[in-house]
Design an enzyme around this catalytic site. Structure first.
Site, PDB file in Angstrom:
ATOM      1  N   ASP A 451      64.605 -18.310 115.606  1.00 39.92           N
ATOM      2  CA  ASP A 451      63.687 -18.912 116.112  1.00 39.92           C
ATOM      3  C   ASP A 451      62.379 -20.051 115.972  1.00 39.92           C
ATOM      4  O   ASP A 451      61.988 -20.225 115.115  1.00 39.92           O
ATOM      5  CB  ASP A 451      62.572 -17.536 116.663  1.00 39.92           C
ATOM      6  CG  ASP A 451      61.776 -18.408 118.342  1.00 39.92           C
ATOM      7  OD1 ASP A 451      62.014 -19.330 118.174  1.00 39.92           O
ATOM      8  OD2 ASP A 451      61.348 -17.328 118.536  1.00 39.92           O
ATOM      9  N   ASP A 513      63.297 -18.751 127.717  1.00 45.43           N
ATOM     10  CA  ASP A 513      62.742 -18.012 127.628  1.00 45.43           C
ATOM     11  C   ASP A 513      62.332 -16.747 128.523  1.00 45.43           C
ATOM     12  O   ASP A 513      62.197 -16.461 129.858  1.00 45.43           O
ATOM     13  CB  ASP A 513      60.893 -18.326 127.619  1.00 45.43           C
ATOM     14  CG  ASP A 513      61.028 -18.090 126.127  1.00 45.43           C
ATOM     15  OD1 ASP A 513      62.332 -17.535 125.087  1.00 45.43           O
ATOM     16  OD2 ASP A 513      60.102 -17.847 124.921  1.00 45.43           O
TER      17      ASP A 513
END
Ligand code: DGJ
Length: 690
Positions: A451, A513
């Site tokens: 990430d 997301d």
């Protein structure tokens, strides 16, 4: 292209392939009308391969140098041409691989003899693809430093014609929305990003097409940059609509001092030509990136169906909770359990712990190896989340090395999501990351979600972002080579670094997301124009959706995720028996159709940007299997039927859909009727040739 009579590298033509004899003398306008150069001609009247600054071309140049004489005038003349078999491997940068294909590369060397700067333009072509892969290499042959302030990788000049540009802007949870604009007279358009990574806000990809081109028809040219830092695709139109299109590192804040004998390489820019509209560019780039970009052994392998605990637990988990989730996942047919953020240091929220890559034993008493073993005992593989580039000020790492973060002397660095970025241009920082992450990856880990959750600020010097990007690629290179069996998935607050550079190291990226099925239709549609579905992480999540609160059916959530790298991201223990039955059925369906989703050609039949539904089709290479995925996110009580017309089938073949048979010709012309009588309705229609 050709070498002009004054040794300039001039451009003939770019378009549909012509016979050799059709390449006539370069067309030029008003040749001697305003003779700027001593030779008596004006470069601006010619299309060029890599224009310089300061002589008779007054448009934006492809490169910009500042030399020790204190000016930035330059002119390149051809000195050498070589053609070699194979592709070109730029050092330290991701690039197109040759694999089993036939490729040739031209190296055209040009020199500015006044300042002794050598520039080699590199062009790779493949027998199998309608693409040209371009980059440039700069070398300082002088005994003084030369500062390079701009170094585009490619430049393409096109004749006067009315054209549009299609580009992919966005934001967090709204990545790669597709936009289209007319290119007007005298306009300068910069499709760029300067936020550190390739960015949510603008993907390093654009299409320039005829004003009437659409998904299926018309001339379209794609420009895709294999790079994960600040990028720019710059279009300059003159008063006659002649276009200069350049792609590469964003010149904003770029500067690189080349010392004597040093060289600078630029990332690869892939230019793709199609006479079959946007879909033609898309399928070609999808194919190239599927087959010739990713170096992982997972590139063309079936990957495990995963469950990720993020939206199920966020930071609030215990070992028991995770193992219990893994057990239900196993019963559903899922193969990999991914432990997301919150397992290390003091990381109980996003204010602390980043950088401390050792397990939090009060949360996970068995440690990573112990937990991994427990998950394996359930029958699942174990994967883990990391964010190696970052550090929280509240962490042991920051307390030990406050100077390791990107910062400017005498200024407080900017926090974003409570975190700072480690200075990857420093070798000791990269070595720390490789060592601490290797330690974790050696503990029974078979998948990694990598990430990156903030933009880059406080850059200490111009050109820093390029140096950082090279440092980032160095750690990726070392870790992916050290753990070749691990499946890596890229992520940056969702799809904030979804670019070909990432796909070189990691075969898939978390697309967004935003896990709402309806919104995902647009995000995946825009993403699919350049990146194959096999590269998109796509998960089934809970309702009401955590980002937007929308309620969609379990079936539609599965159907929207199905063509991507299919997975789940919800607490399966809270699902009803009926939902778990659907999940099991969809896991089986995915395994049956995965080959065509991930190796077939993708045709977009209905755009969610234009209608209230999305229809995407996948056709196997032999045209024997095709699947249409239809999802509607808006309907009225009496919506008219939708006629969805598949493409790419064999006209004369007969295809079976359920109990019925239809001719390919019928399906492609009459279509499949979809009753849009319910909101959030989805169908997966499988066609198999008899
Ligand atoms: C951002 C990612 O996109 C999410 O999926 C999740 O991993 C969080 N970071 C964790 O902090």
């Amino acid at each position: 292209m050709t070498v002009g009579e004054h040794n300039d590298l001039l451009h003939y033509y770019y378009g549909k392939k012509l016979a050799d004899r059709e390449y006539k003398a370069i067309a030029m306008k008003d040749e001697n009308q305003c003779a700027f150069l001593p030779e008596g001609y004006t470069l601006e009247n010619y299309r060029q391969e890599y224009p310089s600054y300061g002589y008779s071309d007054l448009k934006s140049p492809a490169y910009d140098v500042f030399n020790s004489d204190g000016n930035n005038i330059s002119m390149l003349k051809v000195t050498d041409i070589k053609i070699k078999d194979g592709v070109y491997n730029p050092c330290g940068l991701p690039h197109i691989l040759q694999k089993d294909n036939t490729a040739q590369t031209s190296y055209i060397t040009l020199c500015d003899e006044v300042i002794n700067l050598e520039v080699t333009l590199i062009y790779t072509v493949f027998d199998e693809y309608d693409v040209i892969i371009r980059s440039a290499e700069f070398k300082n042959l002088s005994d003084k430093p030369i500062r390079i302030d701009r170094a585009y990788s490619s430049c393409l000049e096109l004749y006067t014609e009315k054209r549009d540009v299609i580009y992919f802007p966005g934001s967090w949870a709204r990545e790669r929305y597709m936009e289209r604009a007319e290119i007007r007279h005298g306009e300068k358009i910069d499709i760029s990003n300067a936020r550190g990574g390739s960015g949510h806000n603008m993907n390093p990809f654009a299409i320039v097409c005829n004003e009437n081109a659409n998904e299926n028809y018309g001339e379209a040219i794609g420009f895709s940059l294999i790079y994960s830092g600040n990028h720019s695709t710059y279009i300059e139109s003159d008063a006659d609509l002649n276009l200069r299109i350049m792609q590469g590192i964003n010149p904003q804040d770029f500067s690189y001092t080349l010392n004597p004998n040093e060289n600078l390489e630029t990332p690869q820019s892939v230019i793709c030509y199609s006479l079959n509209g946007i879909g033609g560019v898309s399928r070609e780039l999808n194919r190239l990136y599927r087959n010739n970009l990713c170096r992982s052994k997972w590139a063309n392998k079936d990957r495990p169906i995963l469950i990720n605990n993020w939206e199920a637990t966020y930071f609030d988990f215990t070992e028991d909770k995770l193992v219990s989730l893994a057990k239900t996942a196993k019963e559903t047919g899922i193969e990999l359990f991914v432990l997301d953020d919150g397992w290390f240091g003091s990381r109980n929220d996003d204010f602390q712990g980043l950088g401390d890559w050792f397990v939090n034993k009060s949360k996970l008493p068995s440690g990573i190896d112990g937990l991994s073993q427990k998950i394996n005992d359930v029958g699942l593989k174990f994967g883990i989340w990391i964010e190696p580039e970052m550090v929280n000020p509240n962490s042991d790492l920051f307390r030990a090395h406050p100077d390791w973060v990107i910062h400017v002397p005498n200024r407080q660095p900017t926090l974003s999501r409570n975190q700072l970025i480690l200075d990857l241009t420093r070798k000791e920082v990269r070595d720390y990351i490789v060592k601490s992450i290797s330690n974790i990856l050696s503990q029974g880990v078979s998948y990694v979600k990598w990430d990156m959750n903030r933009p880059m600020t406080d850059m200490p010097r111009p050109g820093y972002n390029y140096e950082y990007t090279l440092g980032y690629y160095d750690i990726l290179d070392r870790l992916t080579k050290a753990f070749p069996h691990i499946l890596f998935e890229g992520c940056a607050s969702g799809g904030g670094r979804f670019d070909p550079g990432m796909l070189y190291y990691m075969p898939q990226t978390w697309t967004s997301d935003d896990s709402d099925a309806a919104e995902r239709l647009r995000i995946q549609y825009g993403t699919s124009i350049v990146y194959p579905y096999s590269s998109m992480g796509a998960h089934v999540s809970a309702v009401p959706n955590h980002q937007i609160g929308r309620i969609t059916s379990f079936e539609m959530r599965c159907d929207v995720a199905l063509p991507g790298q299919f997975g789940f991201e919800l607490d399966l223990n809270k699902c009803t028996d009926h939902e778990l039955e659907i999940a099991k059925k969809k896991v089986r369906e995915y395994r049956e159709l995965q080959e065509v989703f991930h190796k077939g050609d993708c045709y977009r039949l209905k755009s969610p940007f234009e209608t209230d539904l999305s229809a995407v089709e996948f056709v196997s290479e032999d045209k024997k299997t095709a699947v249409v995925c239809i999802s509607s996110y808006k309907a009225t009580a009496y919506s008219p039927d939708e006629f969805i017309k598949p493409q790419g089938l064999c006209e004369n073949a007969t295809y079976r859909i359920g109990e019925n048979s239809y001719d390919g010709k019928y399906l492609m012309n009459y279509g499949i009727v979809f009753r849009n009588d319910r909101e959030n309705k989805s169908e997966i229609i499988v066609m198999r040739a008899e």
